[in-house]
Write a protein that holds these residues in place. Structure first.
Motif, PDB file in Angstrom:
ATOM      1  N   GLY A 287     -11.514   7.598  19.180  1.00  0.00           N
ATOM      2  CA  GLY A 287     -10.664   6.145  18.979  1.00  0.00           C
ATOM      3  C   GLY A 287     -10.611   5.541  20.004  1.00  0.00           C
ATOM      4  N   ALA A 288     -10.520   5.874  21.326  1.00  0.00           N
ATOM      5  CA  ALA A 288     -10.545   5.220  22.469  1.00  0.00           C
ATOM      6  C   ALA A 288     -11.707   4.197  22.514  1.00  0.00           C
ATOM      7  CB  ALA A 288     -10.166   5.823  23.933  1.00  0.00           C
ATOM      8  N   GLU A 289     -12.998   4.707  22.409  1.00  0.00           N
ATOM      9  CA  GLU A 289     -14.110   3.954  22.330  1.00  0.00           C
ATOM     10  C   GLU A 289     -14.218   3.079  21.323  1.00  0.00           C
ATOM     11  OE1 GLU A 289     -19.070   4.996  22.169  1.00  0.00           O
ATOM     12  OE2 GLU A 289     -17.606   6.610  22.122  1.00  0.00           O
ATOM     13  N   TYR A 290     -13.810   3.304  20.139  1.00  0.00           N
ATOM     14  CA  TYR A 290     -13.653   2.347  19.152  1.00  0.00           C
ATOM     15  C   TYR A 290     -12.896   1.255  19.418  1.00  0.00           C
ATOM     16  CZ  TYR A 290     -12.981   0.280  14.628  1.00  0.00           C
ATOM     17  OH  TYR A 290     -12.818  -0.731  13.432  1.00  0.00           O
ATOM     18  N   LYS A 291     -11.591   1.651  19.939  1.00  0.00           N
ATOM     19  CA  LYS A 291     -10.616   0.521  20.215  1.00  0.00           C
ATOM     20  C   LYS A 291     -11.257  -0.657  21.218  1.00  0.00           C
ATOM     21  CE  LYS A 291      -6.135   1.618  20.937  1.00  0.00           C
ATOM     22  NZ  LYS A 291      -5.073   1.826  21.831  1.00  0.00           N
ATOM     23  N   LYS A 292     -12.030  -0.062  22.294  1.00  0.00           N
ATOM     24  CA  LYS A 292     -12.679  -0.801  23.220  1.00  0.00           C
ATOM     25  C   LYS A 292     -13.723  -1.890  22.625  1.00  0.00           C
ATOM     26  CE  LYS A 292     -12.578   2.331  27.190  1.00  0.00           C
ATOM     27  NZ  LYS A 292     -13.546   3.238  28.079  1.00  0.00           N
TER      28      LYS A 292
ATOM     29  N   ASP B  13      -8.430   2.896  10.339  1.00  0.00           N
ATOM     30  CA  ASP B  13      -8.233   2.372   8.784  1.00  0.00           C
ATOM     31  C   ASP B  13      -8.004   0.862   9.008  1.00  0.00           C
ATOM     32  OD1 ASP B  13      -8.839   4.413   7.239  1.00  0.00           O
ATOM     33  OD2 ASP B  13      -6.723   5.177   7.257  1.00  0.00           O
ATOM     34  N   THR B  14      -7.899   0.338  10.226  1.00  0.00           N
ATOM     35  CA  THR B  14      -7.587  -1.134  10.602  1.00  0.00           C
ATOM     36  C   THR B  14      -8.881  -1.754  10.183  1.00  0.00           C
ATOM     37  OG1 THR B  14      -8.226  -0.785  12.968  1.00  0.00           O
ATOM     38  CG2 THR B  14      -5.804  -1.106  12.038  1.00  0.00           C
ATOM     39  N   SER B  15     -10.114  -1.101  10.064  1.00  0.00           N
ATOM     40  CA  SER B  15     -11.461  -1.676   9.648  1.00  0.00           C
ATOM     41  C   SER B  15     -11.500  -2.197   8.276  1.00  0.00           C
ATOM     42  CB  SER B  15     -12.493  -0.757   9.991  1.00  0.00           C
ATOM     43  OG  SER B  15     -12.250   0.371   9.082  1.00  0.00           O
ATOM     44  N   GLY B  16     -10.481  -2.080   7.597  1.00  0.00           N
ATOM     45  CA  GLY B  16     -10.338  -2.614   6.345  1.00  0.00           C
ATOM     46  C   GLY B  16     -10.047  -4.421   6.426  1.00  0.00           C
TER      47      GLY B  16
ATOM     48  N   ARG C 249     -15.521   8.972  10.328  1.00  0.00           N
ATOM     49  CA  ARG C 249     -15.073   7.585  10.261  1.00  0.00           C
ATOM     50  C   ARG C 249     -15.332   6.753  11.504  1.00  0.00           C
ATOM     51  NH1 ARG C 249     -10.607   9.458   7.022  1.00  0.00           N
ATOM     52  NH2 ARG C 249      -9.157   8.531   8.295  1.00  0.00           N
ATOM     53  N   LEU C 250     -14.544   7.335  12.413  1.00  0.00           N
ATOM     54  CA  LEU C 250     -14.813   6.732  13.752  1.00  0.00           C
ATOM     55  C   LEU C 250     -16.257   6.411  14.233  1.00  0.00           C
ATOM     56  CD1 LEU C 250     -11.704   8.178  15.557  1.00  0.00           C
ATOM     57  CD2 LEU C 250     -12.024   5.924  14.930  1.00  0.00           C
ATOM     58  N   GLN C 251     -16.887   7.469  14.173  1.00  0.00           N
ATOM     59  CA  GLN C 251     -18.346   7.526  14.424  1.00  0.00           C
ATOM     60  C   GLN C 251     -19.169   6.290  13.831  1.00  0.00           C
ATOM     61  OE1 GLN C 251     -19.569   9.692  17.209  1.00  0.00           O
ATOM     62  NE2 GLN C 251     -21.285   7.778  16.826  1.00  0.00           N
ATOM     63  N   LEU C 252     -19.035   6.322  12.550  1.00  0.00           N
ATOM     64  CA  LEU C 252     -19.591   5.168  11.738  1.00  0.00           C
ATOM     65  C   LEU C 252     -19.175   3.995  12.312  1.00  0.00           C
ATOM     66  CD1 LEU C 252     -18.867   6.667   7.974  1.00  0.00           C
ATOM     67  CD2 LEU C 252     -21.306   6.359   9.326  1.00  0.00           C
ATOM     68  N   LEU C 253     -17.656   3.734  12.467  1.00  0.00           N
ATOM     69  CA  LEU C 253     -17.268   2.425  12.827  1.00  0.00           C
ATOM     70  C   LEU C 253     -18.019   2.175  14.390  1.00  0.00           C
ATOM     71  CD1 LEU C 253     -13.685   2.632  11.892  1.00  0.00           C
ATOM     72  CD2 LEU C 253     -15.275   1.103  10.921  1.00  0.00           C
ATOM     73  N   ILE C 254     -18.002   3.055  15.172  1.00  0.00           N
ATOM     74  CA  ILE C 254     -18.558   2.683  16.320  1.00  0.00           C
ATOM     75  C   ILE C 254     -19.948   2.311  16.387  1.00  0.00           C
ATOM     76  CG2 ILE C 254     -19.184   3.899  18.554  1.00  0.00           C
ATOM     77  CD1 ILE C 254     -16.860   5.602  18.249  1.00  0.00           C
TER      78      ILE C 254
END
Length: 791
Positions: free
Chosen positions: A132-137, A166-169, A191-196
């Motif tokens: 989550g921290a990595e995705y937030k960056k 879920d903010t990726s929506g 989910r986070l890994q996909l988003l990253i």
């Protein structure tokens, strides 16, 4: 992770993926309104929002609450849920929890109810917190590039990894397919890994795009700076009274600033150098300026993007033209192949071989020329028409040498300049009417233009530069294929348009011609109605054409008559034009079936032929005159060509050699045999009248009339074999228009019946026969003794 199962009404949403935590407005049609009503009437007041998929039933959705129902600005009047002033009914929903969709169940209202199993998120682990921290960056980096400071503050306050994912929506850089995958992924870490991965790829692509944009901008700024300095230098020279520039500096700046291919730029700069060294009094100076203007006006690197929507392209073609399925299929195939090549990165360097060259051959009035505009609209390209009728100078195609006074580029180059892009649809109209004389053969000049293997380096004499025409869609039109040189025809795909049936003409008139002529006469559909019976009567007895050009003229005349009658008060609105009213408005019918009248005497047979105006019936007459002793000779009239003259000689030889089999007295063929084909002012030729001539000769010799409802087409050999012919569809259309119900053809033409419309085959019985004697037997009416025996 605990699960809770219960029933909820489901709302399927197209083109939108709702994730937990999202608050979105959803337009409501009738089905969606029923779902919202069912949810508001239930105890929980909730509903399940799920994406609508084309290929399968969704497995996941989001349990949502209804925040508000009201109206929002939308699609405007005329849409399914629109209200006054262009507003649409919508429900604002807030996604709460991800859920599995189970089997369907029952519930009150007309909404669809399903069993729903909520998915409770597991507590955050060290792994999910790190992801989550990595995705937030990454998200903050994206938002900072877009300067979305308010959103940055909201993201900074989020700590829960699941909520953050879920903010990726709301992310515009993610596709709906990617968002559906996130919805269907239960594990937060996954989910986070996909988003990253996806966000990292998007950031990398954005950085490359920004770098390219910066390089382009810096290059443009440099060119603009040089152009400005040149203008300032010219102004300083003018103020100092020094020699004023002769325009060479201006041309150099224009060439350097223009978007030209490297070889074209080099050639243009060489010409600019010549212009700088030449004096204003030199005639070459004017030639160079004109040449440079022509080169700079051409769209060397300008192309339009083809439409990739095959379904929409077919709808455009169907809306503009009735029938013509072969042409429409070919255009759709071209689009489909281009789309697949683009998807797989198979674009050939320079566009070589990607163009299409088709020739639409058919009689006048079937829509060949107007089809070109529809093709351009379907492809999303520019359209330009080049009329070739009567062109006799090769320079019209290839251009003139620059040394000639008044030299110009050829029509192909001028068409490219007129279109404003390098990939237009160019319609070469009336290619069969190109002539040739001492100035050269334009058809030979077209060989390179229309050859997909050569036209990527087409060289115009005026430009003397290679011009890539491989991405141009060339469409040619012709009335008579035989008038097109074989070498030129070999370079094009032949698509024949044989004409329309009576039903086709009625449909075309109702859908296209009648509304157009009604509008031109300032009439409305409420003021005048033309019945289908009237349209069918016009098609059957007022026109005899394969196309609809004369049909439209008669409709225009009809509209003018009605408009006049309304204005002078002799007709009351609304006016209904039926079959009985046509005689007063259009006069008596111009055409009536004449086969029965023409074949009422022996020696007349009905054949079928193809002309530049389409199919038509051909009456062949035979007669005999005494010439004393001996067999006499054969006399031919009707302006026949060499092929038809040979057919007549073969037919007479066959009848004489097989007289006993055909029931002909040998003496009946003595004297002079006269074969005449009426309409002597019209030249006639072609290998399809042999069996008709045999039938006419036998009818004359036996005194038996040819059946009025019978027509025939085919060549005959000395042994009596029936040979195949061309243009069968056009001939059968002519047979139907002229009231024939029985047509004899060669068995080798039986395969051509696949292209004949079903309604033609219902009206005309087509019988393949290989022996001309059998055709004669069936075509002639029974002899008097046979009739008596049958009685």
């Amino acid at each position: 992770m605990s699960e809770q199962t219960y029933s909820l009404p489901v709302l399927f949403v197209p083109d939108l993926v709702v994730l937990p935590g999202m608050v979105v407005p959803i337009p409501l049609d009738d089905a969606a309104q029923a779902t919202v009503d069912a949810a508001r009437a239930s105890e929980s007041g909730k509903l399940l929002v799920a994406p609508r998929l084309d290929d399968r039933y969704p497995t996941h959705g989001v349990v949502s609450s209804i925040v508000q129902v009201g109206r929002i600005p939308g699609a405007g009047a005329g849409s399914a849920a629109s209200g006054p002033n262009g507003y649409i009914t919508a429900a604002v929903v807030k996604g709460e929890k991800r859920a599995h969709i189970g089997t369907g169940t029952t519930g009150h209202g007309t909404a669809l109810w399903v069993e729903v199993t909520e998915i409770d998120e597991a507590e955050a682990t060290a792994e999910t917190k790190a992801l989550g921290a990595e995705y937030k960056k990454l998200v903050l980096a994206m938002l900072q590039r877009r300067e979305a400071w308010q959103v940055i503050d909201a993201v900074n306050k989020m700590s829960d990894p699941s909520d953050l994912a879920d903010t990726s929506g709301y992310s515009s850089w993610l596709t709906d397919v990617q968002k559906r995958e996130l919805l269907e992924t239960d594990d937060v870490a996954a989910r986070l890994q996909l988003l990253i991965d996806w966000t990292s790829e998007h950031i990398a692509e954005t950085e490359v795009s920004d770098k390219i944009a910066d390089d382009v901008r810096n290059g443009m700024e440099k060119q603009q700076k040089e152009f400005l300095l040149r203008q300032q230098l010219n102004a300083i020279r003018k103020e100092l009274g020094e020699d004023e520039p002769d325009g060479a500096d201006d041309y150099r700046g224009r060439v350097e600033a223009a978007d030209l291919p490297d070889k074209v730029r080099e050639a243009a700069l060489r010409e600019v150098g010549k212009l700088e060294r030449s004096s204003d009094q030199s005639p070459e100076s004017g030639w160079i300026r004109t040449w440079l203007d022509t080169v700079l006006d051409l769209p060397w690197n300008v192309t339009t993007t083809d439409s990739a929507d095959i379904k929409a392209a077919r709808e455009i073609l169907d809306a503009d033209h009735h029938g013509l399925d072969d042409v429409k299929d070919r255009i759709v195939e071209y689009l489909a192949v281009r789309a697949r090549r683009a998807e797989r990165g198979l674009q050939v360097v320079g566009g070589r071989g990607s163009g299409a060259v088709m020739v639409l051959a058919g009689p006048p009035g079937v829509g060949k020329t107007s089809l070109g505009e529809s093709v351009a609209r379907a492809l999303g390209r520019k359209f330009v028409r080049v009329a070739l009728g009567g062109v006799r100078d090769e320079a019209e195609i290839r251009g003139h040498r620059r040394t000639y006074v008044g030299a110009l580029p050829g029509r192909i180059v001028r068409a490219i300049g007129e279109a404003g892009s390098m990939n237009p649809v160019v319609l070469l109209d009336e290619i069969d009417k190109v002539g040739s004389d001492f100035r050269g053969d334009p058809a030979a000049a077209l060989l390179e233009v229309l050859d997909p293997a050569q036209n990527h380096t087409f060289r115009d004499h005026y430009l003397d530069l290679d011009l890539d025409l491989s991405d141009v869609v060339f469409l040619a039109t012709a009335n008579v294929i035989e008038n097109i040189p074989s070498a030129l025809l070999d370079r094009m795909e032949l698509v024949t348009i044989d004409g329309y049936t009576e039903d086709d003409k009625v449909a075309i008139a109702g859908d296209y011609l009648l509304p157009r002529q009604r509008e031109r006469a300032a009439l409305t559909a409420e003021e005048i109605t033309v019945t289908d019976d009237a349209l069918r009567e016009i098609a059957a007895n007022y026109t005899r054409e394969p196309g609809v050009r004369q049909f439209e003229r008669l409709l225009a005349k009809l509209m003018r008559k009605v408009a006049t009658n309304i204005e002078n008060g002799s007709a009351a609105v609304p006016v209904t034009v039926g079959e009985p009213e046509l005689k007063d408005l259009l006069g008596r019918p111009r055409f009536t079936p004449e086969s029965e009248e023409r074949t009422a005497v022996p020696g007349v047979a009905t054949g079928l032929a193809v002309t530049g105006m389409g199919g038509d019936v051909l009456f062949i007459e035979a007669n005999r005159t005494d010439a004393g002793e001996g067999k006499g000779g054969l006399q031919l009239t009707g302006q026949l060509g060499d092929v038809m003259k040979e057919s007549a000689q073969i037919a007479l030889s066959y009848v004489r050699a097989h007289a006993s089999e055909l029931g002909v007295e040998p003496k009946a063929l003595d004297g002079t045999i006269h074969v005449h084909v009426p309409a002597g002012a019209v030249p006639k030729d072609g290998p399809s009248a042999g069996i008709t001539m045999v039938t006419a000769l036998v009818s004359m010799a036996t005194g038996r009339k040819v059946r009025a409802e019978v027509g025939m087409t085919g060549e005959v050999t000395l042994n009596g074999r029936v040979l195949p012919i061309g243009g069968l569809k056009q001939k059968l259309l002519a047979a139907q228009r002229n009231g024939l119900t029985q047509v004899f053809i060669s068995p080798r033409n039986e395969a051509d019946l696949d292209d004949v419309p079903a309604e033609i085959l219902e009206d005309v019985t087509v019988t393949p026969l290989a022996d001309v004697a059998e055709i004669v037997k069936r075509a002639l009416e029974p002899a008097a003794d046979e009739v008596s025996a049958a009685a």
